[in-house]
Design an enzyme around this catalytic site. Sequence first.
Site, PDB file in Angstrom:
ATOM      1  N   LYS A  52       7.301  -1.007 -10.232  1.00 11.62           N
ATOM      2  CA  LYS A  52       6.719  -2.102 -11.348  1.00 11.62           C
ATOM      3  C   LYS A  52       6.311  -1.391 -12.664  1.00 11.62           C
ATOM      4  O   LYS A  52       6.802  -1.866 -13.602  1.00 11.62           O
ATOM      5  CB  LYS A  52       5.597  -2.828 -10.558  1.00 11.62           C
ATOM      6  N   GLN A  96      -2.235  -5.509  -5.930  1.00 15.12           N
ATOM      7  CA  GLN A  96      -1.165  -5.186  -5.100  1.00 15.12           C
ATOM      8  C   GLN A  96      -1.996  -5.496  -3.635  1.00 15.12           C
ATOM      9  O   GLN A  96      -2.956  -4.944  -3.363  1.00 15.12           O
ATOM     10  CB  GLN A  96      -0.710  -3.674  -5.113  1.00 15.12           C
ATOM     11  N   ASP A 119       2.001 -13.142 -10.150  1.00 14.55           N
ATOM     12  CA  ASP A 119       2.509 -12.902  -8.852  1.00 14.55           C
ATOM     13  C   ASP A 119       2.847 -14.418  -8.193  1.00 14.55           C
ATOM     14  O   ASP A 119       3.481 -14.432  -7.275  1.00 14.55           O
ATOM     15  CB  ASP A 119       1.503 -12.548  -7.943  1.00 14.55           C
TER      16      ASP A 119
HETATM   17  N1  GUN Z   1       2.536  -6.804  -1.358  1.00 14.43           N
HETATM   18  C1  GUN Z   1       3.795  -7.077  -1.246  1.00 14.43           C
HETATM   19  N2  GUN Z   1       4.601  -7.662  -1.661  1.00 14.43           N
HETATM   20  C2  GUN Z   1       3.554  -8.079  -3.093  1.00 14.43           C
HETATM   21  C3  GUN Z   1       3.930  -8.723  -4.276  1.00 14.43           C
HETATM   22  O1  GUN Z   1       4.975  -9.328  -4.664  1.00 14.43           O
HETATM   23  N3  GUN Z   1       2.700  -8.701  -5.115  1.00 14.43           N
HETATM   24  C4  GUN Z   1       1.608  -8.042  -4.596  1.00 14.43           C
HETATM   25  N4  GUN Z   1       0.521  -8.299  -5.544  1.00 14.43           N
HETATM   26  N5  GUN Z   1       1.373  -7.443  -3.727  1.00 14.43           N
HETATM   27  C5  GUN Z   1       2.545  -7.175  -2.844  1.00 14.43           C
END
Ligand code: GUN
Length: 292
Positions: A52, A96, A119
């Site tokens: 990311k 995350q 998100d």
């Molecule tokens: N863990 C697995 N996929 C995601 C996501 O799309 N966002 C976040 N914040 N954590 C994750």
Amino acid sequence: MKILDGNKVATEIKNEIAQSVIRNLKLNKRPPHLAAILVGENGASETYVAAKVKACEKVGFVSSLIRFKENISQEKLLKKIEEINCNDDIDGLIVQLPLPKHINEIKITQSINPLKDVDGFHPINLGKMQLNLPTYISATPAGIVELLKRYNIETSGKHCVVVGRSNIVGLPISILMGKNNEIGNCTVTLTHSRTKNLKYITKQADILIVALGKSEFIDKSMIKEGVCIIDVGITRVKSDKTKSGWKLLGDVNFNSVKDSCSYITPVPGGVGPMTIAMLLQNTLKSANKEVY
Ligand code: GUN
């Protein structure tokens, strides 16, 4: 069978975002800024967050990675989130997941300012999604919709079967596919671990979206000829054939279904790259104040 090439489409989207950032800079607007909080040292989370941050750099965004040790208290984490919530120089905030067991994920998700929740996990944003109000759609369901759109796949009137009812993928995509939108208007069946006669249902799907996290679960015996398959699974398994010692498997047995389906997303290179592109798109939306 045609491949739905997530790498190609995600690159197109990232190029569009980069152009948009350049246009904004010319108007003296600062670049979009994404903050990511990472707690502990979960290998998969490290990989996702690194991807990311790298994607932010590529499109000209600013990113801040905030790391905390596994044993950080919930109170301290909430305090940091509140600080970012109030920082006008930061447009998007992601924490995350998964988080360590002593931290309540729901409480953390709900503490993020909904206007910065790129998100799309906050209940306010999930509610807005249901009502077609301006919001952030979570990256994976948004990526699936975008992929179907860019490949001009007809969804109206089709039977869409979703396998898996997670809050992040199965549940939101089942809602989106049934809505009266450009991609949508499907008759949707949401299946899960208690579904009886799963194979009977998956065989009726015109569009089959699989997000249950069991590698190679779907095979030829479970599908109808000509189905469009979206494989959301990514399970890391050991492999002596790759340099890294790992390979990624989807929830669909690709070799088994490849000659029977009309379209399929590969793993890797299908839904995965789309999710990062959609996270960037949500962050740009926030910087442009398109969610209110
Ligand atoms: N863990 C697995 N996929 C995601 C996501 O799309 N966002 C976040 N914040 N954590 C994750």
